[in-house]
Structure formats: structure tokens, C-alpha cells
Design an enzyme around this catalytic site. Structure first.
Site, mmCIF file in Angstrom:
data_model
loop_
_atom_site.group_PDB
_atom_site.id
_atom_site.type_symbol
_atom_site.label_atom_id
_atom_site.label_comp_id
_atom_site.label_asym_id
_atom_site.label_seq_id
_atom_site.Cartn_x
_atom_site.Cartn_y
_atom_site.Cartn_z
ATOM 1 N N SER A 12 0.758 -1.393 -0.057
ATOM 2 C CA SER A 12 -0.058 -0.075 -0.215
ATOM 3 C C SER A 12 0.827 1.226 -0.024
ATOM 4 C CB SER A 12 -0.939 0.066 1.285
ATOM 5 O OG SER A 12 -1.887 -1.146 1.280
ATOM 6 N N THR A 39 0.270 -6.778 1.514
ATOM 7 C CA THR A 39 -0.787 -7.464 2.252
ATOM 8 C C THR A 39 -2.149 -7.283 2.173
ATOM 9 O OG1 THR A 39 1.081 -7.257 4.037
ATOM 10 C CG2 THR A 39 -1.063 -7.806 4.953
ATOM 11 N N CYS A 40 -2.429 -5.740 2.112
ATOM 12 C CA CYS A 40 -3.813 -5.565 1.959
ATOM 13 C C CYS A 40 -4.396 -6.006 0.758
ATOM 14 C CB CYS A 40 -3.912 -4.061 1.642
ATOM 15 S SG CYS A 40 -5.526 -3.320 1.621
ATOM 16 N N CYS A 45 -6.748 -6.998 4.237
ATOM 17 C CA CYS A 45 -8.207 -6.312 3.883
ATOM 18 C C CYS A 45 -9.063 -6.671 3.021
ATOM 19 C CB CYS A 45 -7.973 -4.819 3.602
ATOM 20 S SG CYS A 45 -6.500 -4.143 4.297
ATOM 21 N N LYS A 48 -9.902 -10.690 3.012
ATOM 22 C CA LYS A 48 -10.655 -10.785 4.429
ATOM 23 C C LYS A 48 -11.866 -10.092 4.428
ATOM 24 C CE LYS A 48 -10.690 -7.260 6.853
ATOM 25 N NZ LYS A 48 -9.852 -6.945 7.906
ATOM 26 N N TYR A 174 -7.907 -7.682 16.234
ATOM 27 C CA TYR A 174 -8.810 -7.602 15.168
ATOM 28 C C TYR A 174 -8.697 -8.727 14.237
ATOM 29 C CZ TYR A 174 -5.967 -5.607 11.250
ATOM 30 O OH TYR A 174 -5.158 -5.251 10.207
ATOM 31 N N GLU A 178 -12.026 -11.285 13.724
ATOM 32 C CA GLU A 178 -12.444 -11.189 12.226
ATOM 33 C C GLU A 178 -12.789 -12.620 11.721
ATOM 34 O OE1 GLU A 178 -11.278 -6.809 10.738
ATOM 35 O OE2 GLU A 178 -10.192 -8.373 10.273
ATOM 36 N N ARG A 195 -5.454 -14.367 26.166
ATOM 37 C CA ARG A 195 -4.820 -14.241 27.275
ATOM 38 C C ARG A 195 -5.327 -13.171 28.094
ATOM 39 N NH1 ARG A 195 1.433 -13.467 25.638
ATOM 40 N NH2 ARG A 195 0.674 -11.356 26.001
ATOM 41 N N GLY A 258 -0.010 -11.759 16.501
ATOM 42 C CA GLY A 258 0.561 -10.426 16.311
ATOM 43 C C GLY A 258 1.293 -10.437 14.715
ATOM 44 N N ASP A 299 3.593 -0.360 7.470
ATOM 45 C CA ASP A 299 3.688 -1.388 8.693
ATOM 46 C C ASP A 299 5.031 -1.506 9.109
ATOM 47 O OD1 ASP A 299 0.947 -1.498 8.473
ATOM 48 O OD2 ASP A 299 0.868 -3.667 8.285
ATOM 49 N N ALA A 337 -11.778 0.305 11.645
ATOM 50 C CA ALA A 337 -12.894 -0.612 11.843
ATOM 51 C C ALA A 337 -12.404 -2.231 11.999
ATOM 52 C CB ALA A 337 -13.761 -0.677 10.634
ATOM 53 N N HIS A 431 -33.964 9.181 8.784
ATOM 54 C CA HIS A 431 -34.782 8.151 9.644
ATOM 55 C C HIS A 431 -35.396 7.184 8.826
ATOM 56 C CE1 HIS A 431 -37.128 6.764 12.900
ATOM 57 N NE2 HIS A 431 -38.401 7.025 12.152
ATOM 58 N N GLU A 436 -28.763 7.504 12.777
ATOM 59 C CA GLU A 436 -29.371 8.805 13.520
ATOM 60 C C GLU A 436 -29.310 8.831 15.083
ATOM 61 O OE1 GLU A 436 -33.653 8.964 13.457
ATOM 62 O OE2 GLU A 436 -33.877 6.771 12.891
HETATM 63 C C1 LIG Z 1 -5.247 -10.218 7.497
HETATM 64 C C2 LIG Z 1 -5.136 -8.878 7.761
HETATM 65 C C3 LIG Z 1 -6.272 -8.034 7.541
HETATM 66 C C4 LIG Z 1 -6.108 -6.616 7.639
HETATM 67 N N1 LIG Z 1 -7.192 -5.921 7.255
HETATM 68 C C5 LIG Z 1 -7.256 -4.566 7.336
HETATM 69 C C6 LIG Z 1 -8.379 -3.720 6.982
HETATM 70 O O1 LIG Z 1 -9.276 -4.166 7.100
HETATM 71 N N2 LIG Z 1 -8.085 -2.120 7.027
HETATM 72 C C7 LIG Z 1 -6.657 -1.793 7.007
HETATM 73 O O2 LIG Z 1 -6.875 -0.805 7.060
HETATM 74 N N3 LIG Z 1 -5.964 -2.699 7.288
HETATM 75 C C8 LIG Z 1 -5.654 -3.886 7.341
HETATM 76 N N4 LIG Z 1 -4.667 -4.680 7.509
HETATM 77 C C9 LIG Z 1 -3.376 -3.942 7.455
HETATM 78 C C10 LIG Z 1 -2.762 -3.578 6.180
HETATM 79 O O3 LIG Z 1 -2.989 -4.867 5.501
HETATM 80 C C11 LIG Z 1 -1.508 -3.230 6.313
HETATM 81 O O4 LIG Z 1 -1.629 -2.013 7.327
HETATM 82 C C12 LIG Z 1 -0.897 -2.546 5.002
HETATM 83 O O5 LIG Z 1 -0.756 -3.465 4.062
HETATM 84 C C13 LIG Z 1 0.561 -1.846 5.017
HETATM 85 O O6 LIG Z 1 0.972 -1.811 4.099
HETATM 86 P P1 LIG Z 1 2.816 -1.640 3.637
HETATM 87 O O7 LIG Z 1 2.689 -0.833 2.513
HETATM 88 O O8 LIG Z 1 3.310 -0.895 5.086
HETATM 89 O O9 LIG Z 1 3.138 -2.864 3.750
HETATM 90 P P2 LIG Z 1 2.798 -4.307 2.853
HETATM 91 O O10 LIG Z 1 1.226 -4.227 2.487
HETATM 92 O O11 LIG Z 1 2.761 -5.579 3.615
HETATM 93 O O12 LIG Z 1 3.498 -4.309 1.834
HETATM 94 C C14 LIG Z 1 5.013 -4.482 1.797
HETATM 95 C C15 LIG Z 1 5.298 -5.182 0.699
HETATM 96 O O13 LIG Z 1 6.740 -5.242 0.659
HETATM 97 C C16 LIG Z 1 7.522 -6.603 0.260
HETATM 98 N N5 LIG Z 1 8.707 -6.869 0.469
HETATM 99 C C17 LIG Z 1 9.091 -6.856 1.765
HETATM 100 N N6 LIG Z 1 10.411 -6.945 1.926
HETATM 101 C C18 LIG Z 1 11.110 -6.902 0.571
HETATM 102 C C19 LIG Z 1 12.188 -6.676 -0.075
HETATM 103 N N7 LIG Z 1 13.326 -6.759 0.772
HETATM 104 N N8 LIG Z 1 12.312 -6.468 -1.396
HETATM 105 C C20 LIG Z 1 11.235 -6.158 -2.218
HETATM 106 N N9 LIG Z 1 9.946 -6.402 -1.612
HETATM 107 C C21 LIG Z 1 9.807 -6.413 -0.185
HETATM 108 C C22 LIG Z 1 6.456 -7.355 0.695
HETATM 109 O O14 LIG Z 1 6.385 -8.558 -0.144
HETATM 110 C C23 LIG Z 1 4.892 -6.552 0.553
HETATM 111 O O15 LIG Z 1 4.307 -7.011 -0.725
HETATM 112 C C24 LIG Z 1 -4.822 -6.129 7.456
HETATM 113 C C25 LIG Z 1 -3.677 -6.850 7.700
HETATM 114 C C26 LIG Z 1 -3.819 -8.181 7.685
HETATM 115 C C27 LIG Z 1 -2.633 -9.226 7.739
#
Ligand SMILES: Cc1cc2nc3c(=O)[nH]c(=O)nc-3n(C[C@H](O)[C@H](O)[C@H](O)COP(=O)(O)OP(=O)(O)OC[C@H]3O[C@@H](n4cnc5c(N)ncnc54)[C@H](O)[C@@H]3O)c2cc1C
Length: 455
Positions: A12, A39-40, A45, A48, A174, A178, A195, A258, A299, A337, A431, A436
Site C-alpha cells: 500500500s 498485504t492488503c 483487508c 478478508k 482484530y 474477524e 490471554r 501478532g 507497517d 474498523a 430516519h 441517526e
Molecule cells: C489479515 C489482515 C487483515 C487486514 N485488514 C485490514 C483492514 O481491514 N483495513 C486496514 O486498513 N488494514 C488492514 N490490514 C493491515 C494492512 O494490510 C497493512 O496496514 C498494509 O498492508 C500496510 O501496507 P505496507 O505498504 O506498509 O506493507 P505491505 O502491504 O505489507 O507491503 C510490503 C511489501 O513489501 C514487500 N517486501 C518486503 N521486503 C521486501 C524486499 N526486501 N524487497 C522487495 N519487496 C519486499 C512485501 O512482499 C510486501 O508486498 C490487515 C492486515 C492483515 C494481515
């Protein structure tokens, strides 16, 4: 230098930063080692929410009887759902890649590591960059108990070959609640082992209590105050020992215990980028690391781990560096959320946080949503305003109940703008809706935080 900006990670944060920077005319390179969109899009997200929506249909079919329908629910086809989900995720991943391509970024489908403060190795190639962004995200983490490798993590949950009949989920954040809702709604027996005394540590206490009650009503078996001890295999089944040596048999044990920032083997030390004591990359308010031309966001910095925060940071940095529009993202009043069943949404301070600063007026309402007066489903909604007594500003808004995330997005604008309780009061309701209630809460439930203010 080969690039003005090199972004490590195509999630993202990274994709947004690379795309906007390239759009501003910068020479941008970006590396992704696993899946575009991160990840998203792939294991967070988006898939999911599709699984949550799959579960909702079953409940609606049951609820329809109260409205005069006879809907016979057949069995759910997990493989069909996962195949449909995979098609959609594949489409989205392609879009992310295409967006970068058409913005003019140079794309590397490879892992990138830092060799020194300006040099990276990407898929066997050396490249140099004026500035670097670390946007590598995080990984799910299992609690270190014997046999932990016999359990799955959230990445695996999206690719299970079949729906488990009996699931034990460890954790109560969360992601845990979920997936408890998803598996339960699709017909599994679900145990939540955690825990804490209540799920969702860090959320408002009323929400946590309301959610525990709702999970119980949904038939999810709660095991609060229990630490997992060990995990063993019994053929294809798993035996979890937890708490005071209780055991639980399940065909799936899911560690939702975690996530940890992805900082290993990245060469951060060689580049002079320091981590904090939690292993996340330390950044200042402008996303600068200890090495001034290297930035980190999303993240991997482990502050507020949500997609909209990551994308907002990526966009702001691109505008700051290359768009002649310097700005920082405020992390105050970030709404969020939880797509539990029913969902939760929240913005601003919990009652406990607000009360620590002085007296607050608290307004709470709990009611049976209109739909369930006829469906007969045992489900309550809860809505809550936390108002700073001195200024009358609404400093926290919390909701448990259907449509909470959709309702909270609009409420968050009011909170960010500094709306007072009187602003809420003079807003006419729509309403009949649940929303509301937020503008018709007239009777204060309690005052909190007085004692501390008087100290
Ligand atoms: C099950 C789950 C449900 C979620 N639901 C929600 C939600 O409903 N709403 C919400 O807002 N957030 C949600 N999140 C959190 C959200 O997915 C993350 O906050 C978001 O993806 C963070 O974006 P990012 O770009 O920091 O990391 P990421 O999306 O994790 O992207 C990091 C990318 O870097 C790549 N990478 C890592 N190291 C290297 C490297 N050395 N060289 C090349 N590529 C590399 C990885 O492969 C990855 O694709 C959820 C997360 C999970 C696990």
C-alpha cells in the site's frame, strides 16, 4: 545515480509513493519480492472482507424467515469462494502493477537489499538512488510454543484447501475476532483462546464487552485469560494444550498472535538505518529514518498499521519530495474498523484515554437493530460518544453493530473538524437508520475522569 527514488516494497505505502513520485516526474525504481499491492490486496483487508461478506449471506438467509421468506440454505462451497476470491485478487494485483508501469516507474519483480546508504542489490543487479524508501510491511508471528509450526497464520487462512469443521484461533486482536466470525458464519465450531480478559485490547471497554457478548451469541466459544502451552499433531488433527492444562482438539489451529515489522536481512545496518526497541524502523514526523535521505512508512514503522495510513504517508512523501507540496500526515483521529460479526468502528479516544485527561461526558445507547426485531436474531447494537466536558468537543465515537464502518467514515470527518456535542445535536437525523442515534443522544449516561481532574 540511477534513480531519484528507490522504493523497497510494492504494498500500500510503496506503490502509492512510487506512483505519485513518478507522476511528479521523478526517476523511480520499485522492487516487490512477492505480490504487488502487498498485504492488503493479497492476504489482508481485501480478501478478508470478501470472506466476511461470504459469511453474511448465510445469516441473511436465516434472518429472512422473519420477513416471510422461505430460503433453504444449501451447503457452502469453500473452494468456489476461494477460487472467486483468487480471481479478484489476481485482477487487483494486475491493476497495481499497471498503475506503476503507466506512471513510468521502473519495476523490479525481486527482493531488494541495501548494500550501503545509496546502493541496492535488486535481483542480482546493483542500482543507486538519491533517496530510498523502506516500505517492506510486516509478517504474521506465531507465539513461540512447542509445535507452533503445526498451526497456520493469516497468510495461510486465505488459501486453505477446505473449510475446517473445528477451529481454534489464538489471540484476540482484530484479525483473530474477524476470522472467528468468518469461520463461524461459514459453519465451523470456533474457539477463541486469548490471554486478556476481553478481546480487542486497546479498544474502548464498552466495545470490548459488547463484542465478547456478541461473539458468544454467535456461538463462538470464548476462552479468556488462557495462554497457549503447546500444539501437537494427532494424524491430521491438532491438539492444543492451553490455560491450566486444558486440551482442545481441532482440525485447524490459527495463530493470530501478532505481526512483526519486516526488517530482517534488508541491510538496514549497512545503510545506517536504526530500529527502535520493538524492531521497527524509527522515523520522525516527516518519515525520515536515522539516515536523512532514507525514509520509512507503513507497517515497517509499526505505528498505526492500517492501509489508509500507509497510502496517505506514501502520497504525502511523494508530494513533499517531488511535488513542491510539503506536508505530513496527522495520525490523530485515524478512524478504524474491525470486521467482526457484527462489526466495530471507532474514531478518536476511548473513554479510558479521554478520562485520563479530565472530565468527559459519556453517552451510550444499546438497542436491538430494526432488522432483528423481525429476524429474531439475538444481536444488539451499541453506540457511544465521548465528549470533553470543558470544550464540549466530541473526542471519541465508538460503535458496535451492523454498518458501523460505513457510518463511522462520515462521523470521522466531523471529529477531525473538531465538532462539538452541540454540532451533533443540531444535525438532523436520517430516519429510520441506526446512524441517526449519533445525533439524537440527549441523555448523558455518566461522567468519567472527574477524580483525576480534581487531583
Ligand atoms: C489479515 C489482515 C487483515 C487486514 N485488514 C485490514 C483492514 O481491514 N483495513 C486496514 O486498513 N488494514 C488492514 N490490514 C493491515 C494492512 O494490510 C497493512 O496496514 C498494509 O498492508 C500496510 O501496507 P505496507 O505498504 O506498509 O506493507 P505491505 O502491504 O505489507 O507491503 C510490503 C511489501 O513489501 C514487500 N517486501 C518486503 N521486503 C521486501 C524486499 N526486501 N524487497 C522487495 N519487496 C519486499 C512485501 O512482499 C510486501 O508486498 C490487515 C492486515 C492483515 C494481515
Amino acid at each position: 545515480m540511477d534513480f531519484d527514488l528507490f522504493v523497497i516494497g510494492g504494498g500500500s505505502a510503496g506503490v502509492r509513493c512510487a506512483r505519485i513520485s513518478a507522476g511528479h516526474g521523478a526517476r523511480v525504481g520499485i522492487a516487490e519480492e512477492r505480490f504487488w499491492g502487498g498485504t492488503c490486496v493479497n492476504v489482508g483487508c481485501v480478501p478478508k472482507k470478501l470472506l466476511v461478506q461470504a459469511g453474511e449471506y448465510g445469516g441473511w438467509a436465516d434472518d429472512a424467515a422473519g420477513f416471510g421468506w422461505t430460503i433453504k440454505k444449501g451447503p457452502h462451497d469453500w473452494r468456489k469462494l476461494i477460487a472467486a476470491k483468487d480471481r479478484e485478487i489476481g485482477r487487483l494485483e494486475g491493476i497495481y502493477r499497471k498503475l506503476l508501469d503507466s506512471a513510468g516507474a521502473t519495476i523490479f519483480d525481486a527482493r531488494a537489499v541495501l548494500l550501503d546508504p545509496h546502493t541496492l542489490e535488486v535481483g542480482g543487479q546493483r542500482v543507486t538512488a538519491e533517496r530510498i524508501v523502506v516500505a517492506t510491511g510486516g509478517h504474521p508471528e506465531r507465539v513461540p510454543i512447542p509445535g507452533a509450526e503445526l498451526g497456520i497464520i493469516s497468510d495461510d487462512a486465505f488459501y486453505l484447501p477446505r473449510m475446517p469443521e473445528r477451529v481454534a484461533i489464538l489471540g484476540s486482536g482484530y484479525i483473530a475476532v474477524e476470522f472467528a466470525g468468518i469461520f463461524r458464519a461459514l459453519g465451523a465450531e470456533v474457539h477463541l483462546v486469548y490471554r486478556q480478559p476481553l478481546p480487542l485490547r486497546g479498544f474502548d471497554q464498552d466495545l470490548r464487552e459488547g463484542l465478547a457478548e456478541a461473539l458468544g451469541h454467535a456461538g463462538i466459544m470464548l476462552h479468556p485469560g488462557c495462554r497457549p502451552q503447546k500444539l501437537e499433531a494427532d494424524g491430521d488433527r491438532r491438539v492444543l494444550t492451553y490455560g491450566e492444562n486444558q486440551t482442545l482438539n481441532a482440525d485447524l489451529v490459527f495463530f493470530a498472535t501478532g505481526r512483526r515489522p519486516a526488517t530482517e536481512r534488508l541491510g538496514l545496518d549497512r545503510a545506517g538505518v536504526r530500529l527502535n526497541d520493538k524492531g521497527a524502523v524509527s522515523v520522525d514526523a516527516n518519515l525520515r529514518t536515522s539516515q536523512p535521505h532514507i525514509y520509512a512508512m507503513g507497517d515497517v514503522t509499526d505505528r498505526i498499521n492500517l492501509t489508509p495510513v500507509a497510502t496517505a504517508e506514501g502520497h504525502a512523501l511523494a508530494d513533499t519530495l517531488f511535488g513542491k507540496h510539503p506536508r505530513a500526515v496527522s495520525l490523530a483521529n485515524v478512524p478504524s474498523a474491525v470486521f467482526s460479526t457484527p462489526p466495530i468502528a471507532t474514531v478518536g479516544l476511548t473513554e479510558e484515554q479521554a478520562a485520563a485527561h479530565g472530565p468527559v461526558d459519556v453517552y451510550v445507547t444499546k438497542f436491538t437493530p430494526m432488522r432483528h426485531t423481525l429476524s429474531g436474531r439475538q444481536r444488539k447494537s451499541m453506540m457511544k460518544l465521548v465528549v470533553d466536558q470543558a470544550t464540549q468537543r466530541v473526542v471519541g465515537v465508538h460503535m458496535l453493530g451492523e454498518d458501523a464502518p460505513e457510518i463511522m467514515q462520515g462521523i470521522a470527518i466531523a471529529v477531525v473538524m473538531g465538532a462539538t456535542k452541540q454540532d451533533f445535536d443540531r444535525t438532523i437525523g436520517i430516519h429510520p437508520t441506526a446512524g441517526e442515534e449519533f445525533v439524537t443522544l440527549r441523555t448523558r449516561t455518566r461522567v468519567a475522569g472527574v477524580a483525576r481532574a480534581a487531583e
